[in-house]
Design a protein around this motif. Structure first.
Motif, PDB file in Angstrom:
ATOM      1  N   UNK A 102       0.816  -1.208   0.000  1.00  0.00           N
ATOM      2  CA  UNK A 102       0.000   0.000   0.000  1.00  0.00           C
ATOM      3  C   UNK A 102       0.856   1.267   0.000  1.00  0.00           C
ATOM      4  N   UNK A 103       2.164   1.093   0.160  1.00  0.00           N
ATOM      5  CA  UNK A 103       3.060   2.253   0.117  1.00  0.00           C
ATOM      6  C   UNK A 103       3.628   2.472  -1.276  1.00  0.00           C
ATOM      7  N   UNK A 104       3.290   1.577  -2.216  1.00  0.00           N
ATOM      8  CA  UNK A 104       3.807   1.681  -3.581  1.00  0.00           C
ATOM      9  C   UNK A 104       2.761   2.322  -4.492  1.00  0.00           C
ATOM     10  N   UNK A 105       3.204   3.202  -5.367  1.00  0.00           N
ATOM     11  CA  UNK A 105       2.284   3.806  -6.329  1.00  0.00           C
ATOM     12  C   UNK A 105       1.879   2.780  -7.382  1.00  0.00           C
ATOM     13  N   UNK A 106       2.819   1.904  -7.784  1.00  0.00           N
ATOM     14  CA  UNK A 106       2.464   0.805  -8.698  1.00  0.00           C
ATOM     15  C   UNK A 106       1.972  -0.367  -7.858  1.00  0.00           C
ATOM     16  N   UNK A 107       0.793  -0.204  -7.317  1.00  0.00           N
ATOM     17  CA  UNK A 107       0.267  -1.137  -6.324  1.00  0.00           C
ATOM     18  C   UNK A 107       0.002  -2.513  -6.914  1.00  0.00           C
ATOM     19  N   UNK A 108      -0.528  -2.569  -8.117  1.00  0.00           N
ATOM     20  CA  UNK A 108      -0.830  -3.856  -8.751  1.00  0.00           C
ATOM     21  C   UNK A 108       0.450  -4.667  -8.938  1.00  0.00           C
ATOM     22  N   UNK A 109       1.504  -3.996  -9.344  1.00  0.00           N
ATOM     23  CA  UNK A 109       2.793  -4.677  -9.509  1.00  0.00           C
ATOM     24  C   UNK A 109       3.300  -5.203  -8.165  1.00  0.00           C
ATOM     25  N   UNK A 110       3.222  -4.370  -7.126  1.00  0.00           N
ATOM     26  CA  UNK A 110       3.721  -4.761  -5.811  1.00  0.00           C
ATOM     27  C   UNK A 110       2.969  -5.979  -5.278  1.00  0.00           C
ATOM     28  N   UNK A 111       1.636  -5.954  -5.412  1.00  0.00           N
ATOM     29  CA  UNK A 111       0.841  -7.095  -4.947  1.00  0.00           C
ATOM     30  C   UNK A 111       1.150  -8.351  -5.764  1.00  0.00           C
ATOM     31  N   UNK A 112       1.329  -8.188  -7.042  1.00  0.00           N
ATOM     32  CA  UNK A 112       1.627  -9.339  -7.905  1.00  0.00           C
ATOM     33  C   UNK A 112       2.969  -9.961  -7.528  1.00  0.00           C
ATOM     34  N   UNK A 113       3.990  -9.100  -7.341  1.00  0.00           N
ATOM     35  CA  UNK A 113       5.326  -9.603  -6.989  1.00  0.00           C
ATOM     36  C   UNK A 113       5.302 -10.306  -5.639  1.00  0.00           C
ATOM     37  N   UNK A 114       4.640  -9.705  -4.652  1.00  0.00           N
ATOM     38  CA  UNK A 114       4.549 -10.323  -3.329  1.00  0.00           C
ATOM     39  C   UNK A 114       3.811 -11.647  -3.358  1.00  0.00           C
ATOM     40  N   UNK A 115       2.730 -11.696  -4.123  1.00  0.00           N
ATOM     41  CA  UNK A 115       1.943 -12.928  -4.220  1.00  0.00           C
ATOM     42  C   UNK A 115       2.734 -14.037  -4.909  1.00  0.00           C
ATOM     43  N   UNK A 116       3.471 -13.655  -5.942  1.00  0.00           N
ATOM     44  CA  UNK A 116       4.267 -14.647  -6.678  1.00  0.00           C
ATOM     45  C   UNK A 116       5.334 -15.261  -5.780  1.00  0.00           C
ATOM     46  N   UNK A 117       5.921 -14.447  -4.898  1.00  0.00           N
ATOM     47  CA  UNK A 117       6.922 -14.988  -3.963  1.00  0.00           C
ATOM     48  C   UNK A 117       6.311 -16.097  -3.120  1.00  0.00           C
ATOM     49  N   UNK A 118       5.110 -15.854  -2.600  1.00  0.00           N
ATOM     50  CA  UNK A 118       4.439 -16.877  -1.788  1.00  0.00           C
ATOM     51  C   UNK A 118       4.101 -18.114  -2.620  1.00  0.00           C
ATOM     52  N   UNK A 119       3.667 -17.908  -3.837  1.00  0.00           N
ATOM     53  CA  UNK A 119       3.312 -19.043  -4.698  1.00  0.00           C
ATOM     54  C   UNK A 119       4.552 -19.876  -5.033  1.00  0.00           C
ATOM     55  N   UNK A 120       5.658 -19.186  -5.320  1.00  0.00           N
ATOM     56  CA  UNK A 120       6.908 -19.909  -5.612  1.00  0.00           C
ATOM     57  C   UNK A 120       7.354 -20.707  -4.395  1.00  0.00           C
ATOM     58  N   UNK A 121       7.247 -20.112  -3.207  1.00  0.00           N
ATOM     59  CA  UNK A 121       7.609 -20.826  -1.981  1.00  0.00           C
ATOM     60  C   UNK A 121       6.730 -22.052  -1.774  1.00  0.00           C
ATOM     61  N   UNK A 122       5.448 -21.927  -2.063  1.00  0.00           N
ATOM     62  CA  UNK A 122       4.538 -23.072  -1.891  1.00  0.00           C
ATOM     63  C   UNK A 122       4.845 -24.174  -2.894  1.00  0.00           C
ATOM     64  N   UNK A 123       5.228 -23.794  -4.114  1.00  0.00           N
ATOM     65  CA  UNK A 123       5.629 -24.797  -5.113  1.00  0.00           C
ATOM     66  C   UNK A 123       6.890 -25.518  -4.638  1.00  0.00           C
ATOM     67  N   UNK A 124       7.858 -24.735  -4.128  1.00  0.00           N
ATOM     68  CA  UNK A 124       9.100 -25.332  -3.617  1.00  0.00           C
ATOM     69  C   UNK A 124       8.804 -26.283  -2.468  1.00  0.00           C
ATOM     70  N   UNK A 125       7.866 -25.905  -1.603  1.00  0.00           N
ATOM     71  CA  UNK A 125       7.493 -26.775  -0.493  1.00  0.00           C
ATOM     72  C   UNK A 125       6.916 -28.092  -0.994  1.00  0.00           C
ATOM     73  N   UNK A 126       6.041 -28.008  -1.980  1.00  0.00           N
ATOM     74  CA  UNK A 126       5.439 -29.213  -2.560  1.00  0.00           C
ATOM     75  C   UNK A 126       6.507 -30.135  -3.139  1.00  0.00           C
ATOM     76  N   UNK A 127       7.469 -29.552  -3.859  1.00  0.00           N
ATOM     77  CA  UNK A 127       8.519 -30.357  -4.486  1.00  0.00           C
ATOM     78  C   UNK A 127       9.425 -30.994  -3.441  1.00  0.00           C
ATOM     79  N   UNK A 128       9.775 -30.237  -2.394  1.00  0.00           N
ATOM     80  CA  UNK A 128      10.655 -30.780  -1.367  1.00  0.00           C
ATOM     81  C   UNK A 128       9.996 -31.925  -0.611  1.00  0.00           C
ATOM     82  N   UNK A 129       8.708 -31.800  -0.358  1.00  0.00           N
ATOM     83  CA  UNK A 129       7.999 -32.891   0.322  1.00  0.00           C
ATOM     84  C   UNK A 129       8.006 -34.149  -0.538  1.00  0.00           C
ATOM     85  N   UNK A 130       7.880 -33.977  -1.831  1.00  0.00           N
ATOM     86  CA  UNK A 130       7.905 -35.132  -2.729  1.00  0.00           C
ATOM     87  C   UNK A 130       9.290 -35.757  -2.807  1.00  0.00           C
ATOM     88  N   UNK A 131      10.325 -34.911  -2.838  1.00  0.00           N
ATOM     89  CA  UNK A 131      11.682 -35.416  -3.038  1.00  0.00           C
ATOM     90  C   UNK A 131      12.319 -35.934  -1.754  1.00  0.00           C
TER      91      UNK A 131
END
Length: 680
Positions: free
Chosen positions: A65-94
């Protein structure tokens, strides 16, 4: 005033932010668990815990909410969480253990090992996906509309949210909604959600100061242990014995004529990767016994089950517990002490204890020396040398690319036969490492018989054939050590269950947290069969060979009930690593001045000119040897352990050359040879 600060549009934005965070957390759980139904069950039946996951995700996104390009900031933050969740899924499998914050410190190691877990096509797809992701974010950054930001209002709101978050965490901990203690990390992630669990692994590291910690508390603990030791004194003597008629191994009279002289046997400890007894598995039969050596020695020497701190992975934590006598339970969620405290400062260990008794200490690992920061860790643990695969003779490899464990036999024999002092050798095996290919194994010795029809049949057969060869390694190492006619003790134990998806009802003996251990010796030590925890193993050996007790070994060998023992261990462990060192047993933890990587020195004895090539003649070369000309690495061809070859064009007249051992996949120099000047 309040109406101006919080008009309908602002309130609508807050509501949308809450809904978005809830949906994002549901997506994160769906991905990390690999199941929509499991994510829904968590949302429906554990909504209070789901809410805490939402709070954490919302907290990480709130600065957007402190960024003027708010959509970009939310997208980048959300993608970080999604990437972490994908990594978690892969590590549990491996590896069957989830992603923790500590894993982020091992990214370089993970990249170096990625080809052993993922196919080349998979790696290409991942790279392509990241490229498109970065391109998409770049386009979004320049295309998204800028939003007007009321910085004062938004910062005030963020501070209020942060304060509310802190109170909410405290409330959840006090009321048992959430917890900071996950002894079983995999279970904890499933029970409390990925976002909260990952956050917990981030904020909780090291050992918290125990309640009541003081000099008097440590003194009282030591006094109590001394009293118990006197009351239960039953000193074990190393009595002389003749040949054991049931074995072809020689038992030698090592007892000293002088009762005041301490017998100092070689102490060899072998941590076997993913090693269990396959005969424990229910509904599985084999054409022959894959662990005949294990079972013979298991019955005829001290043995039992050892409870380990992880399952399917986390090798270094079992390693830490055994060599230090400390529990990883008191550290943060999913923390690897090797990557945190041990790689940065000295930590008490068996190597320091035995140094005062005149021992030389060596560690060995037939895998990359940088993994889990071992090349730094073993120096801080007081060892004199660490020999990783980069400093070993060229080993045989499994079909899946792991070095076979038999390479350790010559390395151990070489150390024992060339040192004058008694030796501590700590070897970490890798042959049994997963993942296990689910394709039919050719030239197999062990086959699954009967009607076993589970999907993992080929993977299980592959694994059991590696266990069969590791069992041969056990027998061969014992014979090699015994042939030296030196008093010796060898501890073998498994670091954790393999990542093969076993459930508890598929195990006839032990549990998924237990592996076998056995203690072989040629001193006729007393035989005991009891179950232990990993951090108690070395204390048992110290007791058997009548070595002076430390505070930890006295505790582990005592009859104190488990809860009190755990309380004492927490106090002592904190004192030794983070506290004031009131135990005073390790007042000077000084790493070895002569610490080196690679027990065998790399030596250049000469050069020879052959056509357009220069052959470097010497000793102890391998595939990781690289020739440096005037401190610059040149293309090196490995011929054999005594010969390397370089192009004459890379070596001008009067240049200075040396050979260095490089860490796998990096430019880190582990050790270097002498230097010589080349004259044509």
């Amino acid at each position: 005033m309040i109406k101006k600060l919080f008009d309908k549009k602002i309130l609508l934005n807050i509501l949308m932010f809450i809904i978005y965070s809830l949906l994002l957390v549901f997506l994160i759980e769906w991905i990390s668990r690999g199941s929509y139904s499991d994510a829904y069950e968590f949302f429906r039946h554990h909504f209070n815990k789901f809410t805490y996951n939402t709070l954490i995700v919302a907290l990480t996104l709130s600065p957007c909410f402190l960024f003027r390009r708010r959509l970009f900031a939310f997208s980048a933050g959300s993608i970080v969480w999604i990437v972490l969740s994908i990594a978690n899924n892969l590590l549990i499998k491996f590896r069957e253990t989830p992603l923790t914050y500590a894993d982020l410190g091992m990214i370089n190691n993970a990249l170096e090992l990625s080809n052993q877990y993922l196919t080349k096509n998979s790696l290409i797809l991942i790279v392509i996906a990241f490229v498109f992701l970065l391109l998409g974010l770049t386009v979004l950054f320049f295309k998204c509309k800028k939003t007007k930001v009321n910085y004062l209002r938004n910062i005030v709101c963020l501070l209020v949210f942060l304060l509310t978050f802190s109170f909410s965490i405290d409330y959840g901990l006090k009321n048992g909604i959430i917890t900071t203690n996950f002894w079983d990390v995999t279970w904890g992630y499933g029970a409390y959600g990925f976002s909260y669990s990952f956050y917990n692994s981030f904020v909780n590291t090291g050992i918290n100061k125990p309640t009541g910690y003081s000099k008097n508390t440590i003194s009282d603990i030591k006094d109590n242990l001394d009293t118990l030791a006197l009351e239960n004194s039953d000193t074990l003597s190393t009595l002389a014995t003749s040949v054991n008629e049931s074995s072809d191994l020689l038992y030698i009279n090592f007892i000293s004529e002088d009762p005041d002289t301490l017998t100092k046997p070689n102490i060899i400890m072998i941590q076997l990767e993913s090693f269990i007894n396959p005969n424990w598995l229910t509904n599985v039969t084999f054409n022959e016994n894959p662990v005949s050596n294990l079972e013979y020695y298991y019955e005829n020497f001290s043995s039992g089950f050892v409870t380990v701190p992880s399952m399917g992975g986390g090798t270094a934590n079992t390693e830490f517990e055994v060599i230090t006598g400390m529990s990883t339970e008191f550290f943060g969620v999913g923390e690897f002490p090797y990557n945190t405290i041990c790689s940065k400062s000295p930590v008490p260990s068996l190597a320091y204890t035995l140094r005062d008794l005149g021992y030389t200490s060596n560690s060995l690992h037939n895998h990359d020396g940088k993994f889990y920061s071992r090349f730094k860790v073993y120096e801080n643990l007081g060892f004199d040398a660490f020999t990783p695969i980069e400093s070993m003779s060229v080993p045989e490899k499994t079909p899946f690319g792991w070095a076979k464990d038999n390479v350790l036999i010559d390395e151990i024999y070489n150390i024992l036969s060339t040192t004058d002092s008694p030796d501590l050798i700590f070897g970490i095996s890798v042959q049994g490492h997963g993942t296990y290919p689910n394709t039919p194994l050719e030239n197999k010795v062990i086959s699954i018989t009967g009607g076993y029809e589970k999907d993992n049949k080929n993977s299980l057969e592959y694994y059991v054939n590696q266990i069969y060869e590791m069992d041969l390694f056990i027998g061969d190492l014992i014979e090699a050590v015994n042939s030296l006619n030196e008093p010796s003790v060898i501890l073998f134990y498994g670091d954790h269950f393999p990542a093969l998806g076993f459930s508890s009802d598929e195990i006839a003996e032990a549990t998924l947290k237990e592996t076998p251990y056995l203690i072989w010796d040629n001193m006729n030590l007393d035989i005991t069969h009891k179950n232990l925890r990993a951090y108690e193993l070395t204390s048992l050996i110290m007791d058997k060979i009548s070595f002076p007790s430390t505070a930890l070994s006295a505790l582990h060998n005592s009859d104190v009930d488990y809860e009190l023992k755990k309380e004492y261990l927490n106090q002592l462990q904190y004192d030794m690593i983070y506290g004031k060192n009131y135990t005073a047993e390790f007042s000077k933890l000084i790493p070895s001045e002569d610490y080196k990587i690679g027990f065998k020195d790399i030596i250049i004895s000469g050069i020879e000119f052959i056509d357009d090539c220069i052959n470097i003649i010497g000793e102890n070369f391998n595939n990781f040897s690289r020739v440096f000309v005037d401190n610059k690495e040149v293309t090196t061809n490995f011929i054999d352990e005594n010969t390397l070859s370089i192009s004459k064009s890379d070596c001008p007249n009067n240049c200075v050359i040396n050979v260095s051992q490089l860490a796998s996949g990096s430019s880190t120099v582990f050790s270097s040879s002498n230097k010589i000047t080349v004259n044509y």
